[in-house]
Scaffold this motif. Structure first.
Motif, short mmCIF file in Angstrom:
data_model
loop_
_atom_site.label_atom_id
_atom_site.label_comp_id
_atom_site.label_asym_id
_atom_site.label_seq_id
_atom_site.Cartn_x
_atom_site.Cartn_y
_atom_site.Cartn_z
N GLN A 160 -53.33 6.96 -3.62
CA GLN A 160 -51.94 7.22 -3.86
C GLN A 160 -50.99 6.87 -2.80
O GLN A 160 -49.98 6.55 -3.17
CB GLN A 160 -51.83 8.94 -3.75
CG GLN A 160 -52.59 9.54 -5.09
CD GLN A 160 -52.60 11.09 -5.06
OE1 GLN A 160 -52.17 11.63 -4.12
NE2 GLN A 160 -52.66 11.84 -5.95
N LYS A 161 -51.50 6.65 -1.72
CA LYS A 161 -50.86 6.14 -0.62
C LYS A 161 -50.50 4.65 -0.38
O LYS A 161 -49.80 4.25 0.47
CB LYS A 161 -51.08 6.68 1.05
CG LYS A 161 -50.98 8.17 1.08
CD LYS A 161 -49.79 8.56 1.03
CE LYS A 161 -49.06 8.21 2.54
NZ LYS A 161 -47.72 8.77 2.75
N ARG A 162 -51.28 3.73 -1.05
CA ARG A 162 -51.15 2.29 -1.01
C ARG A 162 -49.86 2.03 -1.47
O ARG A 162 -49.03 2.74 -2.56
CB ARG A 162 -52.16 1.83 -2.05
CG ARG A 162 -53.71 2.11 -1.59
CD ARG A 162 -54.07 2.03 -0.40
NE ARG A 162 -54.00 0.86 0.20
CZ ARG A 162 -54.06 0.36 1.51
NH1 ARG A 162 -53.58 1.31 2.56
NH2 ARG A 162 -54.15 -0.89 1.88
N SER A 163 -49.37 0.84 -1.33
CA SER A 163 -48.32 0.30 -1.73
C SER A 163 -48.45 -1.13 -2.38
O SER A 163 -48.81 -2.25 -1.84
CB SER A 163 -47.28 -0.02 -0.45
OG SER A 163 -46.08 -0.64 -0.86
N PRO A 164 -48.40 -1.10 -3.86
CA PRO A 164 -47.94 0.23 -4.59
C PRO A 164 -49.04 0.85 -4.86
O PRO A 164 -50.30 0.56 -4.62
CB PRO A 164 -47.51 -0.67 -5.88
CG PRO A 164 -48.48 -1.98 -5.98
CD PRO A 164 -48.33 -2.42 -4.63
N PRO A 165 -48.84 2.16 -5.37
CA PRO A 165 -50.03 3.27 -5.47
C PRO A 165 -50.85 2.93 -6.64
O PRO A 165 -50.65 2.07 -7.38
CB PRO A 165 -49.46 4.38 -5.85
CG PRO A 165 -48.00 4.22 -5.42
CD PRO A 165 -47.77 2.67 -5.76
N ILE B 209 -53.42 4.77 -7.97
CA ILE B 209 -53.22 6.29 -8.84
C ILE B 209 -51.98 7.07 -8.70
O ILE B 209 -51.57 7.07 -7.61
CB ILE B 209 -54.59 6.95 -8.80
CG1 ILE B 209 -54.79 7.49 -7.17
CG2 ILE B 209 -55.95 6.25 -9.15
CD1 ILE B 209 -55.92 8.35 -7.17
N PRO B 210 -51.83 7.74 -9.67
CA PRO B 210 -50.49 8.76 -9.72
C PRO B 210 -50.74 9.86 -9.03
O PRO B 210 -52.05 10.24 -8.64
CB PRO B 210 -50.03 8.75 -11.34
CG PRO B 210 -51.44 8.56 -12.00
CD PRO B 210 -52.11 7.66 -11.25
N THR B 211 -49.76 10.67 -8.45
CA THR B 211 -50.00 12.12 -8.19
C THR B 211 -50.03 13.07 -9.12
O THR B 211 -49.99 12.72 -10.33
CB THR B 211 -48.68 12.41 -6.88
OG1 THR B 211 -47.66 12.48 -8.12
CG2 THR B 211 -48.51 11.44 -6.03
N ASP C 32 -58.92 3.35 -12.72
CA ASP C 32 -58.95 2.22 -12.40
C ASP C 32 -60.49 2.06 -11.71
O ASP C 32 -60.82 2.89 -10.95
CB ASP C 32 -58.00 1.88 -11.04
CG ASP C 32 -57.98 0.46 -10.59
OD1 ASP C 32 -59.07 -0.09 -10.10
OD2 ASP C 32 -57.01 0.08 -10.40
N GLN C 33 -61.14 0.85 -12.09
CA GLN C 33 -62.56 0.99 -11.65
C GLN C 33 -62.72 0.89 -10.05
O GLN C 33 -63.93 1.39 -9.72
CB GLN C 33 -63.23 -0.25 -12.26
CG GLN C 33 -62.59 -1.63 -11.69
CD GLN C 33 -63.25 -2.85 -12.25
OE1 GLN C 33 -64.33 -2.77 -13.20
NE2 GLN C 33 -62.77 -3.94 -11.79
N PRO D 118 -48.53 4.99 -16.86
CA PRO D 118 -48.38 3.82 -16.36
C PRO D 118 -48.96 3.64 -14.79
O PRO D 118 -49.02 4.46 -14.08
CB PRO D 118 -46.62 3.83 -16.18
CG PRO D 118 -46.50 5.13 -16.01
CD PRO D 118 -47.45 6.06 -16.61
N LEU D 119 -49.45 2.34 -14.63
CA LEU D 119 -50.02 1.96 -13.48
C LEU D 119 -49.43 0.86 -12.88
O LEU D 119 -48.87 -0.13 -13.42
CB LEU D 119 -51.64 1.56 -13.75
CG LEU D 119 -52.52 2.83 -14.14
CD1 LEU D 119 -53.83 2.04 -14.67
CD2 LEU D 119 -52.46 3.85 -13.25
#
Length: 580
Positions: A388-393, A395-397, A346-347, A428-429
């Motif tokens: 990672q903590k955003r809702s929705p994330p 980026i993945p863990t 993600d840019q 998947p993002l």
């Protein structure tokens, strides 16, 4: 004038504060390596359009492509008034030229990439060794050449057909003008990233320097490779950053040849050493001596062999890079690949990292001098965890990336499982549509209220974790006593950032490996990344300063809004400046 500068607006009260805040970045922008910007107003080349259409390339694919380009390239010192047409016509005698560009560093230089390696061979065969009155010169031939007796431009007003490409960030006054023309904070953040990140040409130059060094090392290890790692290739490097390289010997043929069960077999005669570290020190000692004696343009060579990671340090004057050469640094390369992957997903990832780093340097949170400060790497990991903590994330863990990996992604280094997916199409993002301004505000708010005294962050799980010795409802007893933690990594209560990056630190509360560890689950699955506490140098004073500056952000938002005339806020008047 556009809305307030996103990076520094924590301390801005109005229009005049923009200049003052940006001037605080002067030390951050000026480099000590001697490269000067020429024609910096020319927009640097970034990514090819074809790359955008085909989707992100893996780091391995990018490196392979860059290395091939470097092997077909030469570096030529030339006069500042060299006639470009004559220059290209002369070189074209040896073959088709695929790309070239000029830049300044202790003089004018040109990087020339031919269509094939045979052209480079032809050019080198036709180059003369300088005639001198004495014989005290080492006749070592390299792809660093000098251009002589070729016509110059006819008049001082005649310029190069292609302007020189900047190898450092633009001057502070130009950056101020550039950002003040943007109409929103999001555009300012994007523009700041474009001004700082490595250009196409700078990336090519870094790989070419590695290739020139490989020519020296190949005298001892003909099948070796010298690869850049870290900020030079992970996508988070700034113009002017150091060039970290490692001598890769893993590709030497014969390493994976299996011994036959019966019959005759051949094997090489090998020198033995007491340890792998001793082997690395021996190799770097020899290579360092060769770089010092035969490396054209390499000055100030230091062999720092007793460091935790032995290295050879030197300055490469033709490129202006400060260089560190290590040997077989596989874990560092894997870490580089992980950061590259996150930046390509993600840019907004890179934009936010560049902005936070710039803000941190402007306020003295980070420093180029080793000490008790938070490092750029730590800040980068903090940004990743926040995303990672955003809702929705966004980026993945790290665990999610591991679960998506295929057989070809399997990687175990020094007993540590470094496996994660490399195919971007398999990741998947979520559809997170937050703006850069919202994310920047959220970052300050998140860490301005983060419980650093008792919690650490875990980018493997994307969750906070209790620190060693801290009792929680989930774990009535500390998983590891604080005294034991202190013995392992010399942490103590005055270093509250200890272990805030999970998957990196050996003393987290309940470190998770590839499979959950619980009662009855006594698996010995190796850790994903080699344990390393990247923040054990940070003291309480520096942490308090960081948190205080993050907390100032919400308090100043209304003041910025009040003191900024509505006509100067850009088109996005629906959202007040400084709010997210």
């Amino acid at each position: 004038m556009a809305s307030s500068f996103a990076v520094c607006r924590l301390h801005m009260r109005g229009r005049g504060s923009l200049v003052k805040c940006l001037q605080r970045l002067d030390t951050f922008l000026l480099r000590s390596i001697g490269t000067n910007v020429v024609a910096a107003q020319a927009e640097p080349t970034r990514k090819d359009e074809s790359d955008e259409k085909d989707g992100p390339k893996s780091l391995y694919a990018v490196q392979t492509e860059r290395q091939e380009q470097a092997e077909r390239s030469v570096l030529i010192s030339c006069n500042s008034r060299t006639n470009e047409k004559k220059f290209l016509k002369y070189l074209s005698r040896h073959g088709d030229i695929k790309k070239h560009f000029f830049y300044e560093s202790y003089g004018m230089y040109a990087v020339v990439e031919f269509a094939n390696r045979e052209s480079v061979t032809s050019l080198l065969e036709g180059a003369a060794i300088p005639h001198i009155s004495h014989e005290s010169m080492v006749p070592f031939k390299s792809r660093l050449l000098s251009l002589n007796n070729l016509g110059t431009v006819d008049s001082p007003n005649q310029q190069f057909g292609q302007q020189c490409q900047p190898q450092t960030a633009p001057p502070i006054n130009e950056l101020i003008q550039r950002l003040s023309k943007e109409e929103s904070i999001d555009q300012q953040i994007t523009s700041l990233t474009e001004a700082y990140q490595l250009t196409e040409e700078n990336s090519r130059l870094r790989f070419l320097v590695c290739s020139l060094l490989k020519d020296i090392a190949a005298a001892y290890f003909p099948e070796c490779t010298i690869r850049p790692f870290g900020s030079s290739v992970n996508g988070f490097g700034k113009l002017g950053c150091d060039l970290d390289m490692f001598l890769d010997l893993d590709g030497i043929s014969g390493r994976n040849v299996k011994m036959p069960k019966s019959g005759l077999s051949l094997e090489y005669q090998m020198k033995r050493a007491n340890s792998e570290r001793a082997v690395t020190q021996s190799i770097l000692s020899v290579i360092g001596e060769c770089v010092d004696q035969f490396g054209a343009g390499c000055v100030g060579v230091q062999k720092i062999l007793n460091a935790r990671c032995p290295l050879v340090r030197f300055a490469h004057q033709p490129s202006g890079f400060q260089c560190d050469l290590t040997a077989n640094n596989r874990v560092a390369m894997k870490s580089t690949e992980l950061l590259y992957l996150y930046g390509e997903l993600d840019q907004r990832v890179r934009c936010l990292v560049f902005t936070v780093r710039c803000w941190a340097r402007a306020h003295g949170i980070t420093s180029s001098i080793p000490g008790a400060w938070i490092t750029n790497f730590s800040l980068t990991v903090m940004v990743l965890f926040f995303l990672q903590k955003r809702s929705p994330p966004i980026i993945p863990t790290l665990d999610q990336l591991r679960d998506l990996a295929g057989p070809a992604d399997k990687s175990v280094i020094e007993g540590n499982d470094c496996t994660f997916v490399s195919d971007f199409s398999k990741i998947p993002l979520h559809r997170n549509t937050e703006t850069l301004e919202q994310l920047l505000h959220g970052f300050f708010e998140f860490y301005g209220t983060f419980a650093f005294s008792s919690m650490s962050i875990n980018i493997r799980k994307g969750k906070e974790q209790n620190k060693p010795g801290v009792v929680s409802l989930a774990h009535p007893e500390p998983v590891k006593p604080l005294s034991e933690c202190q013995q392992e990594c010399q942490c103590h209560p005055t270093r509250p950032l200890c272990g805030f990056v999970s998957g990196e630190c050996p003393h987290f509360v309940q470190i998770e490996t590839n499979t959950p560890r619980g009662p009855g689950n006594n698996t010995s699955t190796p850790n994903l990344l080699k344990p390393l506490n990247v923040s054990k140098n940070v003291n309480a004073t520096q942490l308090d300063r960081f948190v205080a500056l993050c907390q100032e952000r919400p308090g100043l938002a209304q003041q910025i809004e009040t003191n900024t005339p509505r006509g100067l806020r850009g088109n996005n008047t629906s959202t007040p400046v400084g709010t997210g």
